[in-house]
Scaffold this motif. Structure first.
Motif, PDB file in Angstrom:
ATOM      1  N   MET A   1      58.186  51.914  40.772  1.00  0.00           N
ATOM      2  CA  MET A   1      59.027  50.836  40.252  1.00  0.00           C
ATOM      3  C   MET A   1      59.959  50.346  41.363  1.00  0.00           C
ATOM      4  N   TYR A   2      59.922  49.045  41.652  1.00  0.00           N
ATOM      5  CA  TYR A   2      60.830  48.437  42.612  1.00  0.00           C
ATOM      6  C   TYR A   2      61.950  47.733  41.856  1.00  0.00           C
ATOM      7  N   ILE A   3      63.192  47.949  42.286  1.00  0.00           N
ATOM      8  CA  ILE A   3      64.345  47.304  41.668  1.00  0.00           C
ATOM      9  C   ILE A   3      65.084  46.522  42.744  1.00  0.00           C
ATOM     10  N   LEU A   4      65.280  45.220  42.491  1.00  0.00           N
ATOM     11  CA  LEU A   4      65.974  44.351  43.427  1.00  0.00           C
ATOM     12  C   LEU A   4      67.206  43.747  42.774  1.00  0.00           C
ATOM     13  N   PRO A   5      68.263  43.506  43.559  1.00  0.00           N
ATOM     14  CA  PRO A   5      69.485  42.923  42.999  1.00  0.00           C
ATOM     15  C   PRO A   5      69.441  41.403  42.905  1.00  0.00           C
ATOM     16  N   PHE A   6      68.439  40.794  43.511  1.00  0.00           N
ATOM     17  CA  PHE A   6      68.304  39.336  43.493  1.00  0.00           C
ATOM     18  C   PHE A   6      66.836  39.001  43.656  1.00  0.00           C
ATOM     19  N   GLN A  25      46.694  48.043  45.156  1.00  0.00           N
ATOM     20  CA  GLN A  25      45.335  48.517  44.908  1.00  0.00           C
ATOM     21  C   GLN A  25      45.275  50.032  44.759  1.00  0.00           C
ATOM     22  N   ARG A  26      46.301  50.726  45.244  1.00  0.00           N
ATOM     23  CA  ARG A  26      46.294  52.189  45.214  1.00  0.00           C
ATOM     24  C   ARG A  26      47.256  52.778  44.187  1.00  0.00           C
ATOM     25  N   HIS A  27      48.193  51.952  43.709  1.00  0.00           N
ATOM     26  CA  HIS A  27      49.210  52.468  42.794  1.00  0.00           C
ATOM     27  C   HIS A  27      49.474  51.451  41.687  1.00  0.00           C
ATOM     28  N   ARG A  28      49.959  51.941  40.583  1.00  0.00           N
ATOM     29  CA  ARG A  28      50.396  51.061  39.503  1.00  0.00           C
ATOM     30  C   ARG A  28      51.858  50.711  39.764  1.00  0.00           C
ATOM     31  N   LEU A  29      52.129  49.434  39.998  1.00  0.00           N
ATOM     32  CA  LEU A  29      53.450  49.000  40.429  1.00  0.00           C
ATOM     33  C   LEU A  29      54.111  48.112  39.385  1.00  0.00           C
ATOM     34  N   CYS A  30      55.431  48.116  39.370  1.00  0.00           N
ATOM     35  CA  CYS A  30      56.183  47.156  38.573  1.00  0.00           C
ATOM     36  C   CYS A  30      57.459  46.809  39.318  1.00  0.00           C
ATOM     37  N   VAL A  31      58.037  45.670  38.982  1.00  0.00           N
ATOM     38  CA  VAL A  31      59.220  45.146  39.666  1.00  0.00           C
ATOM     39  C   VAL A  31      60.272  44.769  38.635  1.00  0.00           C
ATOM     40  N   LEU A  32      61.512  45.181  38.866  1.00  0.00           N
ATOM     41  CA  LEU A  32      62.654  44.738  38.080  1.00  0.00           C
ATOM     42  C   LEU A  32      63.540  43.894  38.978  1.00  0.00           C
ATOM     43  N   SER A  33      63.858  42.680  38.556  1.00  0.00           N
ATOM     44  CA  SER A  33      64.766  41.841  39.331  1.00  0.00           C
ATOM     45  C   SER A  33      65.347  40.768  38.433  1.00  0.00           C
ATOM     46  N   PRO A  34      66.455  40.140  38.863  1.00  0.00           N
ATOM     47  CA  PRO A  34      66.983  39.014  38.103  1.00  0.00           C
ATOM     48  C   PRO A  34      66.059  37.801  38.220  1.00  0.00           C
ATOM     49  N   ARG A  35      66.367  36.797  37.435  1.00  0.00           N
ATOM     50  CA  ARG A  35      65.634  35.540  37.525  1.00  0.00           C
ATOM     51  C   ARG A  35      65.929  34.868  38.869  1.00  0.00           C
ATOM     52  N   LEU A  68      69.832  46.257  32.344  1.00  0.00           N
ATOM     53  CA  LEU A  68      69.139  47.184  33.233  1.00  0.00           C
ATOM     54  C   LEU A  68      68.619  48.388  32.459  1.00  0.00           C
ATOM     55  N   ARG A  69      69.443  48.938  31.605  1.00  0.00           N
ATOM     56  CA  ARG A  69      69.023  50.127  30.855  1.00  0.00           C
ATOM     57  C   ARG A  69      67.831  49.812  29.958  1.00  0.00           C
ATOM     58  N   SER A  70      67.887  48.679  29.274  1.00  0.00           N
ATOM     59  CA  SER A  70      66.799  48.296  28.380  1.00  0.00           C
ATOM     60  C   SER A  70      65.489  48.110  29.149  1.00  0.00           C
ATOM     61  N   ARG A  71      65.577  47.415  30.285  1.00  0.00           N
ATOM     62  CA  ARG A  71      64.359  47.147  31.057  1.00  0.00           C
ATOM     63  C   ARG A  71      63.833  48.401  31.743  1.00  0.00           C
ATOM     64  N   LEU A  72      64.718  49.278  32.178  1.00  0.00           N
ATOM     65  CA  LEU A  72      64.271  50.549  32.746  1.00  0.00           C
ATOM     66  C   LEU A  72      63.481  51.340  31.713  1.00  0.00           C
ATOM     67  N   ASP A  73      64.035  51.455  30.520  1.00  0.00           N
ATOM     68  CA  ASP A  73      63.333  52.186  29.464  1.00  0.00           C
ATOM     69  C   ASP A  73      61.976  51.555  29.170  1.00  0.00           C
ATOM     70  N   GLU A  78      56.114  51.598  29.465  1.00  0.00           N
ATOM     71  CA  GLU A  78      54.883  50.809  29.558  1.00  0.00           C
ATOM     72  C   GLU A  78      54.083  51.063  30.829  1.00  0.00           C
ATOM     73  N   SER A  79      54.770  51.378  31.923  1.00  0.00           N
ATOM     74  CA  SER A  79      54.082  51.477  33.216  1.00  0.00           C
ATOM     75  C   SER A  79      53.918  52.904  33.714  1.00  0.00           C
ATOM     76  N   GLY A  80      54.456  53.877  33.005  1.00  0.00           N
ATOM     77  CA  GLY A  80      54.289  55.265  33.428  1.00  0.00           C
ATOM     78  C   GLY A  80      54.899  55.538  34.793  1.00  0.00           C
ATOM     79  N   VAL A  81      56.134  55.118  34.994  1.00  0.00           N
ATOM     80  CA  VAL A  81      56.791  55.208  36.298  1.00  0.00           C
ATOM     81  C   VAL A  81      56.970  56.663  36.724  1.00  0.00           C
ATOM     82  N   SER A  82      56.643  56.955  37.976  1.00  0.00           N
ATOM     83  CA  SER A  82      56.859  58.304  38.513  1.00  0.00           C
ATOM     84  C   SER A  82      57.814  58.308  39.707  1.00  0.00           C
ATOM     85  N   LEU A  83      58.233  57.118  40.165  1.00  0.00           N
ATOM     86  CA  LEU A  83      59.165  57.034  41.293  1.00  0.00           C
ATOM     87  C   LEU A  83      59.865  55.675  41.231  1.00  0.00           C
ATOM     88  N   ILE A  84      61.144  55.662  41.585  1.00  0.00           N
ATOM     89  CA  ILE A  84      61.936  54.432  41.609  1.00  0.00           C
ATOM     90  C   ILE A  84      62.348  54.135  43.045  1.00  0.00           C
TER      91      ILE A  84
END
Length: 410
Positions: A1-6, A25-35, A68-73, A78-84
């Motif tokens: 999971m990647y988290i960006l402030p902007f 292609q090697r990992h299941r990735l997701c991104v959290l960021s503002p609009r 942030l808390r809602s989206r992290l949960d 949904e994505s089975g995150v193992s590292l942030i």
């Protein structure tokens, strides 16, 4: 999971985009960021994207924390995150650590990696201090994008075993239009010498210094080339002031303000010289993009820039705020196309050797495996636990620098 402030289209976002493109292609990735305009870049890569509110202490702070808390949960569910992996904002790292304590896959807490991307304002020293102190408490690994940044963290007391130096990298550039086609589109003569820069139009980026140096060079009749153009790609709060400065200097007819271009590197073919006039930098991607495009680079000797640009070999370095020095460098390269080509070719070779996006992603992936292995074995150093070693004795690995040895003490 990647988290960006902007989620603009600046260096931090493009850094994460390179990681996503090379690792998806090697990992299941997701991104959290503002609009923001950069959000669409991540959505287009087909990875999970979760929009959060921007974390601003002076506006809607508690609503942003709840977001942030809602989206992290949601992302973890949904994505089975193992590292942030948090970028550029240690506050987000702290909150992410606190909010994910109850998520313990296989009985372990989620590892957290933090990448610093530089602090440039008047409060930079304080920001680095806070980043270092909090990173010691909440991060399992800290990545710095230049040796200059790594040295600052070391000097501020980062736990040595946490510190990793991984240079920024970019993917192989691709262009849809040739130099001639681009010049035709923007009304620039084919025979003109085009000096270009890509930057946010803010004081820290030094575009005002470039305008003054350009005016000095353009008004000089000695070096013999009158048809020169300055192309500025970017937008920001100082755009009106910079336009006024160009008029006051008498060069407005030779300066092209091109605005914000999402894929600014697509314009690089029409440049003959690329300038990075910044007052402060960590390790600018624009510099690497110019090198990858085979362009001669003139840059200020700040932050990690001297680790990318070898003075006199792949480009020319000048001191920050040295307008006469910058003007001399411009005059010299405008008058010497052979040297421009030689510097550009050397810069391209250095990019291929050290700054490919795939190499950056592979080294970052290595950090992920390292912290995951430490967690699973129970031998990793928990966040907040000191190793007992003197930070001053830390040897920082400089990837891709075989000519100076595998390890260099910074």
């Amino acid at each position: 999971m990647y988290i960006l402030p902007f989620a603009g289209i600046g260096g931090t976002e493009r850094h994460v985009l390179a990681l996503v493109r090379n690792l998806k292609q090697r990992h299941r990735l997701c991104v959290l960021s503002p609009r923001g305009p950069g959000a669409d870049m991540f959505r287009s890569e087909g990875v999970g994207f979760y929009e959060i509110m921007a974390l601003e202490f002076d506006r809607n702070f508690f609503a942003a924390v709840a977001s942030l808390r809602s989206r992290l949960d949601q992302a973890i569910r949904e994505s089975g995150v193992s590292l942030i992996h948090v970028h550029a904002n240690i506050g987000l790292a702290l909150l992410s650590r606190l909010m994910t304590r109850r998520h313990r896959p296989a009985g372990h807490r989620l590892p957290l990696v933090f990448t610093a991307h530089g602090a440039h304002e008047a409060s930079a020293t304080l920001e680095y201090y806070i980043d270092c102190r909090l990173a010691n408490r909440v991060a399992d690994a800290v990545i710095c994008v230049s040796g200059a940044e790594a040295a600052r963290f070391r000097d501020l007391g980062i736990i040595p075993s946490k510190l990793h130096l991984i240079y920024n990298g970019i993917d192989e550039p691709r262009w849809n239009l040739s130099a001639g086609q681009l010049r035709s589109r923007y009304g620039i003569a084919r025979e003109a010498v085009v000096i270009g820069t890509v930057a946010r139009l803010e004081r820290v980026k030094g575009v005002d210094l470039l305008l003054r140096a350009f005016a000095e060079a353009a008004g000089d009749t000695v070096y013999g080339h009158r048809n020169i153009v300055l192309a500025i790609i970017g937008s920001g709060s100082e755009e009106c002031e910079l336009r006024a400065l160009a008029r006051a200097l008498g060069v407005a007819d030779r300066v092209l303000f091109m605005g914000m271009i999402p894929e600014a590197s697509a314009c690089l073919p029409m440049f003959d010289i690329f300038v990075v006039p910044s007052r402060h930098e960590a390790f600018p991607l624009a510099c690497l993009e110019a090198m990858a495009a085979g362009k001669a680079v003139i840059a200020t000797r700040v932050g990690g820039i001297p680790e990318a640009v070898v003075d006199g070999e792949t480009g020319i370095l000048v001191e920050s705020e040295d307008v006469p020095g910058l003007a001399r460098a411009l005059r010299g390269l405008v008058a010497d196309p052979d040297r421009r080509r030689a510097l550009g070719a050397a810069g391209r070779a250095r990019y291929e050797k050290m700054f490919r996006g795939s190499d950056m992603a592979a080294r970052t992936e290595g950090v992920y495996f390292h912290v995951l292995a430490g967690r699973d074995s129970g031998k990793g150093e928990p966040a907040g636990e000191r190793s007992g070693k003197d930070p001053g004795d830390r040897k920082i690995e400089l990837p891709g620098e075989p000519e100076i040895g595998r390890y260099v003490t910074t």
